[in-house]
Motif scaffolding. Sequence first.
Motif, PDB file in Angstrom:
ATOM      1  N   SER A   1       7.477 -34.554  -1.419  1.00  0.00           N
ATOM      2  CA  SER A   1       7.198 -34.087  -2.781  1.00  0.00           C
ATOM      3  C   SER A   1       6.510 -32.728  -2.750  1.00  0.00           C
ATOM      4  CB  SER A   1       6.287 -35.071  -3.520  1.00  0.00           C
ATOM      5  OG  SER A   1       7.005 -36.181  -3.953  1.00  0.00           O
ATOM      6  N   ASN A   2       5.521 -32.615  -1.892  1.00  0.00           N
ATOM      7  CA  ASN A   2       4.768 -31.363  -1.809  1.00  0.00           C
ATOM      8  C   ASN A   2       5.672 -30.193  -1.444  1.00  0.00           C
ATOM      9  OD1 ASN A   2       2.427 -32.597  -2.505  1.00  0.00           O
ATOM     10  ND2 ASN A   2       1.568 -32.706  -0.438  1.00  0.00           N
TER      11      ASN A   2
ATOM     12  N   ILE B   1      13.723 -39.609  -2.313  1.00  0.00           N
ATOM     13  CA  ILE B   1      12.676 -38.914  -1.560  1.00  0.00           C
ATOM     14  C   ILE B   1      12.296 -39.735  -0.331  1.00  0.00           C
ATOM     15  CG2 ILE B   1      10.206 -38.364  -1.685  1.00  0.00           C
ATOM     16  CD1 ILE B   1      10.645 -36.754  -4.000  1.00  0.00           C
TER      17      ILE B   1
ATOM     18  N   LYS C   1       0.209 -26.599   0.530  1.00  0.00           N
ATOM     19  CA  LYS C   1      -0.675 -27.420   1.354  1.00  0.00           C
ATOM     20  C   LYS C   1      -0.030 -27.954   2.637  1.00  0.00           C
ATOM     21  CE  LYS C   1      -3.066 -29.093  -2.740  1.00  0.00           C
ATOM     22  NZ  LYS C   1      -3.027 -30.147  -3.763  1.00  0.00           N
TER      23      LYS C   1
ATOM     24  N   SER D   1       4.351 -26.720  -2.828  1.00  0.00           N
ATOM     25  CA  SER D   1       2.914 -26.738  -2.613  1.00  0.00           C
ATOM     26  C   SER D   1       2.608 -25.964  -1.338  1.00  0.00           C
ATOM     27  CB  SER D   1       2.418 -28.180  -2.473  1.00  0.00           C
ATOM     28  OG  SER D   1       1.129 -28.193  -1.918  1.00  0.00           O
TER      29      SER D   1
ATOM     30  N   PRO E   1       6.534 -39.662   2.075  1.00  0.00           N
ATOM     31  CA  PRO E   1       7.193 -39.234   0.828  1.00  0.00           C
ATOM     32  C   PRO E   1       6.360 -38.185   0.086  1.00  0.00           C
ATOM     33  CG  PRO E   1       7.273 -41.622   1.037  1.00  0.00           C
ATOM     34  CD  PRO E   1       6.371 -41.126   2.129  1.00  0.00           C
ATOM     35  N   MET E   2       5.012 -38.319   0.157  1.00  0.00           N
ATOM     36  CA  MET E   2       4.153 -37.335  -0.515  1.00  0.00           C
ATOM     37  C   MET E   2       4.368 -35.933   0.037  1.00  0.00           C
ATOM     38  SD  MET E   2       1.950 -36.995  -2.931  1.00  0.00           S
ATOM     39  CE  MET E   2       0.946 -38.439  -3.333  1.00  0.00           C
TER      40      MET E   2
END
Lengths: 351, 351
Positions: B29-30, B14, B37, B35, B25-26
Amino acid sequence: MARSGRRANQAITIQTVANHAGVSPMTVSNVLNNSSKVRQSKRDAVMAAVRELNYVPNMAARSLASASATRIGLLYRNIENAFLSSILVGALDATSRLGAQLLLRPLENGDPKEIAQQIQGLVENGANAILIVPPYCEIANRHGLTRDCPVPVVAMSPGDALSGDHCVRIDDYGAARDMTAYLIGLGHRNIGFIRGGAGHLIHRTRCEGYQAALRDAGLPVQPELIATGDMSFESGLVAGAALLDLTDRPTAIFASNDDMAAAVVSLAHRRGLDVPRDLSVVGFDDTPIAVKIWPSLTTVKHPGRQISSDAATLAVKLAKDVSVGQPSMLIYLEHKIVLRESAGQCLKLSS
Amino acid sequence: MARSGRRANQAITIQTVANHAGVSPMTVSNVLNNSSKVRQSKRDAVMAAVRELNYVPNMAARSLASASATRIGLLYRNIENAFLSSILVGALDATSRLGAQLLLRPLENGDPKEIAQQIQGLVENGANAILIVPPYCEIANRHGLTRDCPVPVVAMSPGDALSGDHCVRIDDYGAARDMTAYLIGLGHRNIGFIRGGAGHLIHRTRCEGYQAALRDAGLPVQPELIATGDMSFESGLVAGAALLDLTDRPTAIFASNDDMAAAVVSLAHRRGLDVPRDLSVVGFDDTPIAVKIWPSLTTVKHPGRQISSDAATLAVKLAKDVSVGQPSMLIYLEHKIVLRESAGQCLKLSS
């Protein structure tokens, strides 16, 4: 699809194979793991049963089976602190009982970047929901890490309600207010308070509860009666000494956890003060030490194991819930004052 | 084969995707977790990077990745006992540090059938080695459950060496002998002993060490000076009372864990006996309570966290070792007597 393959095989367990072959499940495991400990006749019986039942005992099947389980991430602090231990044990117990697979991440400090990395690591490893201990849950909320997290996060026992996050907790403010009111009811007017460590929300909320009770009773909040520790026994010795060294020393001391309260009791013994005749001492949490010191500690029951068990149960439920935009849940467990031997009537009128 | 597919994809993480897309990286992931968002521009950048790098972020890849990790089973007792907590924390910490996946199984009682079922369950879930806390490791050994287990088993801190099993422990017999010799050196002749719970090997080994030291000094072993508890604080109160009620009461009491010793100290306070002037009290384990009671406890340092950390390290090593018929390892960690305030010179000559 692997999914349908797994389903077809689902009813056949090691127990089924064992029954079919007339051996113990352990023997089946041994044969499937190529252990050299099993006699040839038993080995043949097991392999015949495996063929007849079309049992697929390979690692791929295993990993798919485990991939289908709900995965709960747990971000915890690996320190030997009785309250955190009870939180950890409650979460381990509940996830095990609920058949969820637990992904554990210990973290030694509260650096937001490290917390973000651990949350991300849990998501990458397939966590369907994440549990976080204090104060990391509080730090994660403050830095928006939980808002950005693609899976539900449940905060276990944060020191205050965390806007936008699922929380399971007691009312720390109300509990500290109740305990202080209890001491006032015993006649104490000069009540010392030992705050929890900076960086925890309880540093604020428990101290605000103490101050609110004083104001409720028309008593002044005296800044010199508020000392600060870091929740450790050693810090309780230092904070307690500062309070007992005051010219007009407190007749009661309320420490915001049991370890610091135990330190004050120990200090009182050393100074020849009788607890509770000369000094009342009360704590917070009701950890095991409360009943192992003499005199035993009057304290606030903080049900850590129940909180983390309920938080884990909520996490498993949220992990299985595919609806989006769930409102955040704020669940309160009851606190109560546990009366033991360390607090009594104020026998001395302070000036 | 999935294996070669996994290898081809192994270098792309990632983090690689995040670097390529110029996002955190977040955010990756999202996006991968769908997600809602993430802004569309960032989403497009991430998906472009995913395509260019040929990154496969699906659950199947995840479960295969986790299947490749070493899996360590941990059979533990979920009770709030300070020594067991330190064992649990040490094992969690070490497996996490070593990158091993931990499979946890709590068990509330020591029924051999249930222990066998839990061991089997761990093997079926792919454990490559298994760690077991006392007394379950002792019961498993006695009933041949570890001998029949197809993967290596490491006993964490059993009360005696377990023939045929890997063990990491201290010398309980030697430690109890050393502590008793220390009390004899202080002039005590009438030394009470509180044994650990029945069903634990320490019930025998620590008591034998106590008796050996008496014999070494030419003192008689008096059965009425040996009381039995179950390792709990409450049982220490009962056993301590029995010893202090003797006509010729002991001038020193050696309890085989700290909680029972703390109970004797508490009981002494209640009876108006000064510790150590009127009564010396010593414990075993050096759990946190030893320094939180007054006077602080002279005790045997039993390095539970280090033992379980070393045991976990050994388990990971054994799990990766494909050679058969490894001889069982018996690893000793050092014990020592920690001198604090609860033991002193015998000031009273017993009859």
